[in-house]
Design an enzyme around this catalytic site. Sequence first.
Site, PDB file in Angstrom:
ATOM      1  CG  HIS A 251      -3.103   2.080   4.481  1.00  0.00           C
ATOM      2  ND1 HIS A 251      -2.591   1.068   5.254  1.00  0.00           N
ATOM      3  CD2 HIS A 251      -4.076   1.509   3.714  1.00  0.00           C
ATOM      4  CE1 HIS A 251      -3.228  -0.064   4.979  1.00  0.00           C
ATOM      5  NE2 HIS A 251      -4.126   0.176   4.041  1.00  0.00           N
TER       6      HIS A 251
ATOM      7  CD  GLU B  87       0.409   1.725   7.289  1.00  0.00           C
ATOM      8  OE1 GLU B  87      -0.744   1.831   6.805  1.00  0.00           O
ATOM      9  OE2 GLU B  87       1.299   1.033   6.769  1.00  0.00           O
TER      10      GLU B  87
ATOM     11  CB  SER C  61      -4.345  -2.853   3.196  1.00  0.00           C
ATOM     12  OG  SER C  61      -5.356  -2.212   3.922  1.00  0.00           O
TER      13      SER C  61
END
Length: 546
Positions: A468, A358, A232
């Site tokens: 995510h 995501e 991330s």
Amino acid sequence: MHVPTLLALSAGSAVLASASPAPRGLPSVTLDQGTFTGAPAGLANKFLGIPFAQPPTGNLRFNLPVPNAPYTGAHDAGSFGPACPQQAAQLPVPPGIVSNVTQFIVETVTAVVTPFSEDCLTVNVWTPADVPAGAKLPVVVWIFGGGFEFGGTSMYDGGVIVSRSVEMGTPVVYVSMNYRLSAFGFLAGQEVKDAGVGNLGLQDQRQALRWVQQYIPAFGGDPTKVTIWGESAGAISVALQLLAHNGAAEGLFRGAFMQSGSPTPVGDVARGQADYDALVARTGCAPARDTLQCLRGVPFAALLAAVDASPSITSRQSLALAWMPRADGVFLADDPQVLVQQGRVADVPFVTGDCDDEGTIFALSNLNITTDTQLRAYLAEFFLPHASAAQLDTLLALYPADPAQGAPFGTGALDALSPQYKRLAALLGDLVFQAPRRFFAGERAGAQRVFAFLNKRLKATPGVGSAHGTDLLNVYGGGDMADYLIHFVVALDPNGPGLLSWPAYSAARPQLLTFLDGPVPLALSEDTFRAEGMSFVTELSLADPL
């Protein structure tokens, strides 16, 4: 349903304190004239909370990191130091979703770590328990994620990676570092640019990498065999370290591994002026001649309250962050994607990949967007303020309102939490993650060795799919991605015995190692999905960076 835990929050809260000599049996290491006593951790030993820079307080607040003074005395390195100041975040799971798994994923991605303090610039080292003196083991340096707003090293157990590497017969040393977050680490505005103090969080990471070069031999690590790894915001950080100083690795690393993060399309640091001005106003510094110096003197509690009042990743603007890395002319010479186009990238092998869905978590804060008109206005306000009406028309045509074409992908009409949710989730995921990854891999595959992946596991997670952060379970949970990672750290090639062969990425055949649910857990797929949409997103991003 049981979910493998990712969080390993330490009960310890103190940064290193003076201590008596190491009790017999506890691991210790000498750095300069200082002795650090760690703790055993199964097949590993751990040394936690070691300062790598001076506390960024007082006049060092909003300033470049200053290296630590040479160590002296005896220190207890058995507990994590505090995290860096966290920006408040809350992203509740919609009440219509009853799922412990979904709740866990959302809370992990938006985890605020306590305790925290401005005096937070510390590193942690895990080594194999029986590492011989003078060993020169490969080193993996972890950079955590959290939207550049929250997170900390205490969330992640480096012993998992080291223990697995020992079991594989390819031992490695693991390092993690804290870095300044939110406005503390990514203040923006013309004043910041003029002072040359942009991207302080990235500068902290760079200083930690310099610390590794100086001190990792004492832990049995080889400073010439360092791989930087992140997820991330941590993966974006890794990507930006590849672009720093026009691609000069400076001998700090020889490889990079990125999970859900690539060079993002961001513009000049002066674009953050509105958020800078708002912070200055909230702290009472507006009348000051030197507002930046005034901010250095604001009491911590008052400054933190002012930062918490600024937009966060869980606010309406979502991934259009107030506090994020930007081109500052010092650390980053230009828009990261422009640097990629110009070839100003460190010439090292790298791995890059994303989760399939995501954007889902980041669309949860905008379930009140229910019409085409509202979505169009939202995109124009936060992500594409200079796009023409025709360009927005084209974008929305490429990402239609049909739930079957939205994220979570491949779920048909399911998971449509609001009329525009799956559409916005698809757009956010491609704008910030998938399209930048494909652009990065495609631009560099002919110049350096690139491997790319796609994580499609946990696809059935209600509402968010292969969201995510879900791939973290596959490394810190001891999954097969951990094996690929360790092989890459050791040999700059993720392939190894017992694993599906992972081919290098090429423009002629852009293949993705794909992690799947079900009886066939690994497969190869082509990186050609949503080709027209992502190509147009990249075109818009290059013309109109955040």
